[in-house]
Design an enzyme around this catalytic site. Structure first.
Site, PDB file in Angstrom:
ATOM      1  N   TYR A  48     -12.497   7.051  12.116  1.00  0.00           N
ATOM      2  CA  TYR A  48     -13.157   7.794  11.035  1.00  0.00           C
ATOM      3  C   TYR A  48     -14.680   7.617  11.188  1.00  0.00           C
ATOM      4  O   TYR A  48     -15.138   7.013  12.158  1.00  0.00           O
ATOM      5  CB  TYR A  48     -12.623   7.332   9.678  1.00  0.00           C
TER       6      TYR A  48
ATOM      7  N   SER B 293       0.827  -1.197   0.000  1.00  0.00           N
ATOM      8  CA  SER B 293       0.000   0.000   0.000  1.00  0.00           C
ATOM      9  C   SER B 293       0.864   1.251   0.000  1.00  0.00           C
ATOM     10  O   SER B 293       1.856   1.312   0.709  1.00  0.00           O
ATOM     11  CB  SER B 293      -0.902   0.006   1.239  1.00  0.00           C
ATOM     12  N   PRO B 294       0.492   2.232  -0.806  1.00  0.00           N
ATOM     13  CA  PRO B 294       1.255   3.487  -0.775  1.00  0.00           C
ATOM     14  C   PRO B 294       0.903   4.329   0.444  1.00  0.00           C
ATOM     15  O   PRO B 294       1.492   5.384   0.656  1.00  0.00           O
ATOM     16  CB  PRO B 294       0.821   4.179  -2.067  1.00  0.00           C
TER      17      PRO B 294
ATOM     18  N   GLN C 264      -9.807   1.457  -0.778  1.00  0.00           N
ATOM     19  CA  GLN C 264     -10.457   1.598   0.527  1.00  0.00           C
ATOM     20  C   GLN C 264     -11.334   2.848   0.526  1.00  0.00           C
ATOM     21  O   GLN C 264     -10.841   3.963   0.344  1.00  0.00           O
ATOM     22  CB  GLN C 264      -9.426   1.725   1.649  1.00  0.00           C
TER      23      GLN C 264
END
Lengths: 714, 292
Positions: A567, A407-408, A486
């Site tokens: 979140y 994942s970045p 995501q």
């Protein structure tokens, strides 16, 4: 120096021997309450590293001890109908009785005064001494007399166990797991004298009570165990020696010495029997104490040195022992695992032995693990198989070439309107080029209001379809990876500056109103969000549905909904952040309601052949917050609603909910949720080596691993 | 990995002129930073005052606190002092903060020891904003203000690094201990989704010369760390006393991913600095550093 040693166990005898050898002028007396030939316990185990230190400390006893040794290298696991073997471990054991005889003899040879059958109640009875070495076991009278100075703590284990012998020769360390109508029993058995074996039976409290063992006498306990393990014993009788069912007491002591009194062995620390290190640690204590007394002319300095030397070592063993103990206390969790995985999980339970270690010790076992892993994943038998991390996995109709996720991370360099630009594309493509089977985007906003920062990636505008389609094509055309997005709504963590400037720092200008389950700001400096109204819920609900259809049109392979890290959807799940009085708050069922509604709505529009995932903070790591038990309930529910894989995260619910960071800090949580909720998981938590990944996968602690390539090289 | 050197200001009895001369020579040497350490109830110099003086006689090296005991300071005043040093030094201040380990320092400052963690958190949440706003300090050389590091080994400490800071500063010990702490800092950083990686700073102690010098160095460490009880002896045993030990120590830290290793003197003698400079040059670490 006049030295009195209380207790003629291995620690006391060995300390006396080594101290006397170094300084024959010392006047040493060892006092033991039992007779010379009375002993409890059957066999004690040592590793080769311990033996090397015995060799240096006293060669003559080393020789006699090793002459009496039974040495073996295999571990057998009897589980369900299978016996799985793993070799290459090199373990040696000796009957405790023989060890004591050897040490007693050596003590007499060097001129130590041994006094047996003398019970000490009052230290005044000891007369004068320059040094008192208390090696009088876990119930040390000396430690209790000076309890205020030594400051010790005893924590009883949750399981019950009984220390027995078996009139049977074993050729391996043998774990036996047997279930009957009362519950699950496990046996830790190993060769001890050459004709008999040590045979420890353990079970949880409920099982023990169900079996009526609380009211059973020694003979009845023996008969019960004999019948239960009849098949494994092959008719061999079980032996008992004043054996009783007890809870293992773990002893930790703050101070190891006080004035001219020092504690040794079980009198100062214990570690769960399942890692077989009690006698080893006790005798190593003796070596360290003797060395310190020889090196330091001043007694206080010597005792300090001894404590400093040993305490950290013992703490490491106690930590490993605790993990091992908890493993056996919660063993029911693993009963769903197939024999090979169950065995691998058992062997790697304490974190000290990894996939690579087992492969090195027993290459054939390593191959068998790989074959089993490949077979259960691919549903076909092969003779050769790659290591677990290169085993493909199927999620609905999606096949990933391997188990690595790259994942970045959170990319905050998109256009102001949420369009992923070329820089975004390059970074995400590089993740695909890493060789990972799956590329997972950072959080992608489902609406402009749901962005974390003004330059977050978004999936809420028809313009975004083209940008995402381009990214998906780049991944599919140029790499072997699949792509997962995501979807996120930032909730009360929205409208912040770039993470480069720190976490959750509110925007100075250009901010937008925030929403959350309740009107609580994320940090003391954050904007106070609005408690979500019915129409807010409808909007967010529709935002997620719209994003999912954009993802579908762009050709995304796997979709993940972010229910983690405080979140928006996470804010509903935790009682710390959800204070609502309507049907979307209150108990867990109420708090799960809105996230689950969003999940169902997305599942409805997301193609049924494509996998859907959820990222979840499985514990808040905060008082009053959610714990893993809640996460297990939620995970089961998600699975029922069509969730294919759960990403295990933790914390960040509030700014106070902080995990204990470190290598693989999420692994244990993933293992618990996966095996209790019976749902596939993916886990990160700073994994950087193939060994960590293979160990996690083979042990069934997760199904996909997010790797953080070593940051050292940029 | 860059290598810096500490000022002898943590050693009681160090002459003021030696400190200034030391700073001057460091700027000319192969070092990339100048470090200072902090405690209150001891005969050491106040670290930020020292760095202000060092700023006046250096052009090049980073000026780093490894660390300052943050909670002993008023937040606004600390922000102002740090901003001033940053402005005076042309943006060379690296402000390392931690809670420290000595209750007596808190008692002397009249600050409640039990609230130290909470105080540090509040301090970290305000410092950066105060610098950026610039309403109560001179304009810092860099818009964001000094680089911020956090020290300590508590679980919360690593979470603070990821939330508020630019990096982590380790308190000392063998490379293995640093490697474990560095893993925690990187794990927290990844978990927070911070871009790039945390800056990782570390430190060690040296005494170079004959047995008497080594003993003087060990004696200082035993005294300085007396509050740790028997642990002081172990710290003293870690004293670097030969080029070989320094070379291996540096390699260990470099392999564990250290960005900047600051080596502190334990004997207040300028010859110690010169010897350390020679050793670094001998190890090929004599290139000129810039502060970019």
């Amino acid at each position: 120096m006049k030295i009195i040693i209380l207790g003629a166990g291995p620690a006391g005898l060995y300390a006396g021997l080594l101290i006397k050898k170094a300084s024959p002028s010392h006047d040493i007396t060892i006092i033991e309450r039992n007779a010379a030939d009375v002993t409890y316990g059957w066999g004690v185990v040592f590793s080769d590293r311990t033996l090397a230190s015995f060799q240096r400390a006293d060669y003559r006893s080393y020789e006699q001890i090793t002459n009496r040794f039974v040495i073996w290298d295999a571990i057998d696991v009897h589980y369900r109908e299978a016996i799985i073997r793993c070799g290459g471990h090199v373990i040696a054991s000796i009957a405790r009785k023989d060890l004591l005889n050897i040490l007693q003899r050596r003590c007499k040879e060097v001129g130590i005064n041994l006094v047996f059958k003398q019970e000490i109640q009052d230290l005044a009875d000891l007369g004068s001494y320059d040094l008192l070495i208390a090696a009088d076991g876990v119930n040390s009278i000396v430690r209790k007399i000076y309890a205020n100075h030594f400051k010790s703590r005893v924590e009883p284990g949750k399981a019950r166990y009984i220390w027995l012998g078996a009139q049977k020769v074993l050729d391996a360390f043998t774990f036996i797991f047997r279930e009957n109508e009362h519950g699950l029993f496990q046996v830790h058995a190993y060769p001890s004298s050459g004709t008999t074996s040590t045979f420890i039976v353990e079970c949880d409290e409920a099982t023990w009570l169900n079996a009526g063992l609380d009211s059973a006498n020694e003979e009845q306990s023996l008969a019960y165990c004999h019948q239960l393990f009849a098949k494994d014993l092959g008719g061999a009788p079980l032996l008992s020696n004043n054996s009783r069912w007890i809870n293992f007491p773990t002893l930790k002591t703050e101070s190891w010495h006080y004035q001219n009194i020092v504690l040794l062995g079980d009198a100062v620390h214990t570690a769960h029997f399942s890692i077989g290190s009690g006698t080893k640690l006790a005798m190593e204590d003796a070596i360290a104490l003797a060395t310190a007394l020889e090196r330091q002319p001043n007694l206080e300095d010597a005792l300090n040195e001894y404590e400093l030397e040993r305490k950290p070592v013992v703490e490491i063993f106690q930590k490993a022992a605790q993990v091992s103990q908890e493993y056996f206390e919660t063993i029911k969790r693993y009963l769903g695992l197939e024999p090979m995985q169950f065995t691998f999980q058992l062997l790697t339970r304490s974190g000290r032995i990894s996939y690579d270690d087992l492969r090195l010790r027993d290459p054939r076992f390593g191959d068998a693990v790989d074959r089993w892993f490949g077979q259960q994943a691919g549903k076909r038998r092969t003779s050769f198989a790659p290591p677990p991390m290169f085993t493909p996995i199927e999620l609905r109709t999606l096949t990933l070439a391997n188990r690595i996720v790259s994942s970045p991370g959170a990319q905050e360099t998109c256009e102001q309107d949420g369009t992923a630009n070329d820089e975004y594309l390059t970074r995400i493509k590089n993740c695909g080029l890493s060789g990972a089977g799956l590329v997972m985007s950072g959080p992608v906003a489902v609406s402009a209001e749901g962005r974390i920062t003004p330059t977050c990636a978004g999936m809420y505008d028809t313009r975004h379809i083209t940008a995402w389609a381009k990214i998906v094509r780049a991944i599919h055309d140029k790499t072997t990876a699949k792509i997962a997005i995501q979807l996120n709504h930032a909730g009360r963590r929205g409208a912040t500056r770039s993470r480069a400037e720190g976490l959750d720092r509110p925007l100075r200008q250009g901010s937008w109103p925030l929403i959350s389950a309740s009107a609580l700001p994320y940090t003391p400096h954050s904007q106070v969000p609005r408690e979500m109204s019915r129409s807010d819920r409808e909007i967010v609900h529709n935002d997620f549905v719209r994003a999912a259809s954009i993802a579908e049109r762009a050709g995304v392979d796997l979709l993940q909904l972010n229910f983690a890290h405080g979140y928006l959807l996470a804010s509903f799940l935790s009682p710390l952040t959800n204070l609502r009085c309507d049907e979307y708050g209150g108990d867990l069922e109420g708090r799960m309601r809105f996230p689950l509604e969003v999940f169902d709505a997305v599942r409805d529009v997301w193609p049924s052949n494509k996998p859907l995932s959820v990222a979840l903070s499985v514990t808040d790591y905060a008082r009053g917050g959610t714990g893993v038990e809640d996460a297990v309930i939620f995970a089961r529910l998600l699975k029922k609603h069509g969730c294919d894989i759960l990403e295990v995260k933790a914390g960040q619910t509030t700014i106070e909910s902080e995990p204990a960071y470190g290598r693989g800090f999420l692994t244990q949580l993933s293992e618990q949720v996966r095996n209790e909720a019976n749902i596939p998981t993916m886990v990160g938590g700073y994994l950087t080596t193939s060994n960590e990944v293979n160990t996690i996968l083979a042990a069934g602690r997760a199904d996909l691993c997010i790797m953080d390539i070593p940051l050292r090289n940029g | 990995m860059r290598v810096g050197v500490g000022l002898p200001t943590g050693i009681a009895g160090t002459d003021g002129q030696l400190v200034i001369e030391w700073a001057r020579r460091v700027d000319a040497g192969p070092f990339s930073s100048l470090g200072v350490i902090d405690r209150l109830v001891y005969g050491n110099y106040e670290p930020l005052t020292v760095l202000a003086a060092a700023a006046a006689v250096t052009q090049r090296v980073l000026l780093a606190t490894t660390i300052v005991i943050g909670p002993l300071h008023n937040n606004a005043l600390l922000a102002k002092v740090a901003a001033s040093i940053d402005a005076l030094s042309g943006g060379r201040l690296v402000l390392g903060l931690a809670v420290g380990a000595r209750k007596e320092d808190y008692d002397a400052a009249g600050v409640d020891y039990r609230t130290r963690g909470k105080r540090l958190t509040e301090q970290l949440a305000t410092l950066r904003s105060l610098w950026e706003e610039g309403s109560l300090s001179p304009k810092t050389a860099r818009a964001r203000g000094p680089e911020l590091l956090i020290g300590g080994l508590s679980d919360q400490g690593f979470a603070r690094v990821a939330r508020y800071a630019d990096g982590y500063v380790h308190g000392g010990g063998p490379p293995k201990a640093f490697a474990r702490a560095a893993d925690k800092a990187r794990a927290a950083w990844c978990d927070a989704g911070r871009p790039g990686r945390p800056q990782l700073w570390a430190q060690g102690y040296f005494a170079l010369g004959n047995d008497d010098i080594e003993e003087a160095g060990a004696h200082y460490l035993r005294d300085y760390y007396a509050f740790t009880g028997p642990f002081a002896e172990r710290i003293a045993a870690g004293l670097l006393t030969s080029p070989q030990a320094i070379a291996q120590f540096m390699r260990g830290y470099e392999e564990a991913g250290c960005d900047e290793l600051v080596l502190f003197p334990t004997v207040p003698d300028i010859a110690q600095l010169d010897q350390m400079a020679d050793i670094l040059r001998g190890l090929g670490r004599d290139f000129n550093y810039t502060t970019d």
